[in-house]
Design a protein around this motif. Structure first.
Motif, PDB file in Angstrom:
ATOM      1  N   ASP A 217     -37.055  15.044  23.991  1.00 33.66           N
ATOM      2  CA  ASP A 217     -37.404  13.829  23.422  1.00 33.66           C
ATOM      3  C   ASP A 217     -38.491  12.709  24.190  1.00 33.66           C
ATOM      4  OD1 ASP A 217     -35.631  13.775  25.779  1.00 33.66           O
ATOM      5  OD2 ASP A 217     -34.899  11.602  25.259  1.00 33.66           O
TER       6      ASP A 217
ATOM      7  N   SER B 239     -35.023   6.205  32.350  1.00 32.08           N
ATOM      8  CA  SER B 239     -36.074   5.765  33.129  1.00 32.08           C
ATOM      9  C   SER B 239     -36.826   4.566  32.566  1.00 32.08           C
ATOM     10  CB  SER B 239     -37.178   6.711  33.635  1.00 32.08           C
ATOM     11  OG  SER B 239     -36.467   7.567  34.525  1.00 32.08           O
TER      12      SER B 239
ATOM     13  N   SER C 179     -34.422  13.249  36.798  1.00 35.03           N
ATOM     14  CA  SER C 179     -33.608  14.353  37.543  1.00 35.03           C
ATOM     15  C   SER C 179     -33.761  15.573  37.400  1.00 35.03           C
ATOM     16  CB  SER C 179     -32.210  13.988  37.384  1.00 35.03           C
ATOM     17  OG  SER C 179     -31.626  14.298  35.943  1.00 35.03           O
TER      18      SER C 179
ATOM     19  N   GLU D 169     -34.668   1.468  31.895  1.00 32.10           N
ATOM     20  CA  GLU D 169     -34.468   0.713  33.369  1.00 32.10           C
ATOM     21  C   GLU D 169     -35.865  -0.004  33.644  1.00 32.10           C
ATOM     22  OE1 GLU D 169     -31.622   4.160  34.997  1.00 32.10           O
ATOM     23  OE2 GLU D 169     -33.496   4.108  35.707  1.00 32.10           O
TER      24      GLU D 169
HETATM   25  O1  LIG Z   1     -34.962   9.800  42.408  1.00 32.92           O
HETATM   26  C1  LIG Z   1     -34.374   9.378  41.411  1.00 32.92           C
HETATM   27  C2  LIG Z   1     -34.363  10.074  40.133  1.00 32.92           C
HETATM   28  C3  LIG Z   1     -33.868   9.749  39.008  1.00 32.92           C
HETATM   29  N1  LIG Z   1     -32.845   8.543  39.157  1.00 32.92           N
HETATM   30  C4  LIG Z   1     -31.872   8.075  38.267  1.00 32.92           C
HETATM   31  O2  LIG Z   1     -31.853   9.351  37.146  1.00 32.92           O
HETATM   32  C5  LIG Z   1     -31.665   9.016  35.776  1.00 32.92           C
HETATM   33  C6  LIG Z   1     -32.577  10.101  35.218  1.00 32.92           C
HETATM   34  O3  LIG Z   1     -32.672   9.791  33.981  1.00 32.92           O
HETATM   35  P1  LIG Z   1     -33.979   9.913  32.872  1.00 32.92           P
HETATM   36  O4  LIG Z   1     -35.129   9.164  33.266  1.00 32.92           O
HETATM   37  O5  LIG Z   1     -33.348   9.808  31.496  1.00 32.92           O
HETATM   38  O6  LIG Z   1     -34.606  11.436  32.980  1.00 32.92           O
HETATM   39  P2  LIG Z   1     -33.866  12.878  33.076  1.00 32.92           P
HETATM   40  O7  LIG Z   1     -32.799  12.945  34.133  1.00 32.92           O
HETATM   41  O8  LIG Z   1     -34.794  13.883  32.836  1.00 32.92           O
HETATM   42  O9  LIG Z   1     -32.906  12.672  31.706  1.00 32.92           O
HETATM   43  C7  LIG Z   1     -32.459  13.622  30.688  1.00 32.92           C
HETATM   44  O10 LIG Z   1     -31.734  12.702  29.819  1.00 32.92           O
HETATM   45  C8  LIG Z   1     -32.286  11.782  29.338  1.00 32.92           C
HETATM   46  C9  LIG Z   1     -31.336  11.067  28.218  1.00 32.92           C
HETATM   47  O11 LIG Z   1     -30.792  11.669  27.453  1.00 32.92           O
HETATM   48  C10 LIG Z   1     -33.423  12.280  28.310  1.00 32.92           C
HETATM   49  O12 LIG Z   1     -34.271  11.263  27.832  1.00 32.92           O
HETATM   50  C11 LIG Z   1     -34.503  13.101  29.087  1.00 32.92           C
HETATM   51  O13 LIG Z   1     -35.572  13.643  28.249  1.00 32.92           O
HETATM   52  C12 LIG Z   1     -33.566  14.103  29.943  1.00 32.92           C
HETATM   53  O14 LIG Z   1     -34.522  15.151  30.862  1.00 32.92           O
HETATM   54  C13 LIG Z   1     -32.155   7.444  35.787  1.00 32.92           C
HETATM   55  O15 LIG Z   1     -30.944   6.813  35.455  1.00 32.92           O
HETATM   56  C14 LIG Z   1     -32.701   7.318  37.012  1.00 32.92           C
HETATM   57  O16 LIG Z   1     -32.620   5.828  37.472  1.00 32.92           O
HETATM   58  C15 LIG Z   1     -32.473   8.194  40.407  1.00 32.92           C
HETATM   59  O17 LIG Z   1     -31.822   7.112  40.450  1.00 32.92           O
HETATM   60  N2  LIG Z   1     -33.561   8.322  41.413  1.00 32.92           N
END
Ligand SMILES: O=c1ccn([C@@H]2O[C@H](COP(=O)(O)OP(=O)(O)O[C@H]3O[C@H](CO)[C@@H](O)[C@H](O)[C@H]3O)[C@@H](O)[C@H]2O)c(=O)[nH]1
Length: 493
Positions: A396, A377, A289, A380
């Motif tokens: 991280d 991610s 995100s 999931e």
């Molecule tokens: O098009 C999209 C993009 C993302 N997501 C969701 O958004 C979340 C994204 O989370 P993550 O994959 O953890 O990435 P980041 O948003 O980058 O998360 C931040 O938070 C995480 C948890 O602390 C850390 O591990 C990462 O380094 C930090 O950048 C997940 O649930 C995805 O399913 C969607 O549903 N659709």
């Protein structure tokens, strides 16, 4: 007289990668129908959550006042999505301004409940100061860590054992986490490599965040004991506190919770596209995100996706140094004619802004996930038995990839960092290795599937059997209830 339900206050940091697992945890607790859940955040995040929660949800959404303008942020910035790097610390500073409002909220809740304190506060790892508010009111408090135990251990240890500028070899061991094996200098983001303990990042992380982790009554992790023992052990040893692995808490397929960008495709359209593809044939590409690739790496990735001839869904975000809220500008960001060619061949789907990720990962057509390995991610993906191709960008993520590759065996790293130079041929080679019937590909799929089964088991909640994460969740709630009972009546003035 009917007994009043105990109140659980939950407060995630204002980022999608933090709000998602908190919300999922809140929904899990809600199912027991035993507690009042007070979910706290800033007005815009609450507004979006309100429209995405099911109508019959009993979760109470509470707003705290927040003014981004007071901290040099663009107006209405209440979520780190789309925030350029140089404003990150402004946003963190702004988050400190929530402390007095949160204190007032807790005090009001106690007054409304005739002096009965909330049973516990579950607060985000990035809102360290919540621990002080909980202390002030004598409320049980757990810090919720939304990354893996392993990656959090590496990250915490690296920041607590500064500096690293003068590291004479490219690889080194962490002094208090030898089980983590070696860290390569390229596995540290630039701010960490440059940090000496006096810079803004070190001061913030160490004095505003990490120092509170060890003072919490317990630490909840969005992970599973059976797969993440090493990292969890680090925190048990370091803090001598309760460490509760209760994961995975992830949104279920079909759920609509959004607080940031709008969907760039409907869930139905995405499903229809996937339904037409053969089983286990699609690569999903997304970098979470918050983060994005450099313009040149984006071109290389596009060339690789076209060159490898696989089906793919790519969540395309504006490249680094461009307007992060921009609509898809295929002509500027991607090779000439790329969008038209993949549309015509039907092999690729470009999604702007936001994709229904969990729906995609749970679809039978999915084969692999090219990801930055933010922990949401990663967990999931593992929950659906999907192997990963890791391209960590910051923080991280480097250690999540290390963990997934070295300890779990369901990931292979393809590139490292945002400033690395990547060539499309290397990307193609890794994509083919993972998606084709190679020895490595088969082994990774097997590992991913084995971990999926461990995860399924950990969150089983049946009449005669509770998985480890569900048991741990019960133990956590019991501990909070017990302590709350012992402290009843000791409300501060
Ligand atoms: O098009 C999209 C993009 C993302 N997501 C969701 O958004 C979340 C994204 O989370 P993550 O994959 O953890 O990435 P980041 O948003 O980058 O998360 C931040 O938070 C995480 C948890 O602390 C850390 O591990 C990462 O380094 C930090 O950048 C997940 O649930 C995805 O399913 C969607 O549903 N659709």
């Amino acid at each position: 007289m009917a007994q009043t339900k105990e109140n659980i206050v939950m407060f995630p940091f204002m980022a999608q990668g933090h709000i998602n697992p908190f919300l999922s945890l809140a929904r899990r607790i809600e199912k027991a129908n035993k507690y009042i859940i007070t979910f706290v955040n800033t007005p815009l995040n609450i507004k979006k959550l309100r429209s995405s929660l099911p109508q019959n949800s009993s979760i109470h959404l509470i707003e705290l006042p927040f003014s981004s303008l007071d901290f040099g942020l663009p107006p209405n910035t209440e979520n780190v999505e789309s925030l350029p790097d140089h404003l990150f610390y402004n946003f963190f500073q702004a988050s400190l301004s929530l402390k007095p409002h949160f204190g007032k909220l807790i005090s009001n809740l106690i007054n409304q409940q005739n002096g009965q304190k909330p049973m516990c506060i579950i607060s985000d790892m990035l809102l360290g100061w919540c621990e002080e508010i909980a202390q002030e009111f004598g409320i049980y408090q757990a810090m919720f860590i939304s990354s893996s135990g392993f990656a959090s251990a590496c990250y915490y240890s690296l920041w607590m054992n500064l500096p690293h500028q003068s590291t004479d070899s490219d690889e080194f061991m962490l002094p208090d986490f030898p089980e983590g094996s070696t860290i390569h200098v390229t596995q540290m983001e630039e701010v960490l490599r440059a940090a000496d303990g006096t810079d803004i990042a070190s001061v913030f992380l160490r004095e505003e965040l990490f120092c509170h982790w060890g003072k919490a009554d317990g630490i909840l992790f969005n992970t599973v004991e059976e797969i993440d023992k090493t990292g969890l052990m680090y925190f048990r040893r370091k803090f001598g506190r309760k460490v509760w692995p209760i994961g995975p808490v992830i949104l279920s397929p079909g759920s609509q919770a959004r607080t940031g960008r709008d969907f760039g495709i409907s869930q139905e359209e995405c499903k229809n596209w996937l339904d037409e593809k053969p089983s286990c044939s699609v690569l999903y590409v997304s970098f979470g995100s918050q983060y994005t690739l450099s313009a040149s790496n984006m071109i290389q990735l596009a060339m690789a996706l076209e060159g490898c001839g696989k089906n793919f869904i790519w969540v395309v975000r504006p490249p680094l140094c461009s307007d992060s809220n921009s609509e898809l500008k295929a002509n500027a960001w991607l090779p000439e004619g790329f969008e038209e060619r993949i549309k015509e061949s039907g092999c690729g789907l470009l999604v702007c802004k936001w994709a229904p990720q969990v729906d995609i990962l749970s679809h039978k057509s999915l084969s692999a996930f090219l990801s930055h390995c933010g922990w949401n991610s990663a967990i999931e993906s593992l929950s659906h038995g999907v192997p990963m191709i890791g391209w960590p960008l910051v923080a991280d993520q480097f250690y999540n990839v290390k963990f997934l590759e070295e300890q779990i065996g369901a990931c292979v790293e393809v590139a490292r960092g945002r400033s690395c130079e990547v060539f499309h041929e290397e990307l193609v080679a890794k994509i083919e290795m993972v998606m084709n019937e190679t020895e490595k590909g088969k082994e990774m799929r097997k590992k991913a599937w084995e971990v999926k089964e461990i995860i399924d088991n950990a969150i089983k909640d049946e009449e005669n059997f509770k998985g480890s994460s569900m048991e741990t969740m019960d133990q956590f709630l019991d501990a909070a209830l017990k302590l709350n009972g012992e402290n009843k009546g000791e409300t501060p003035n």
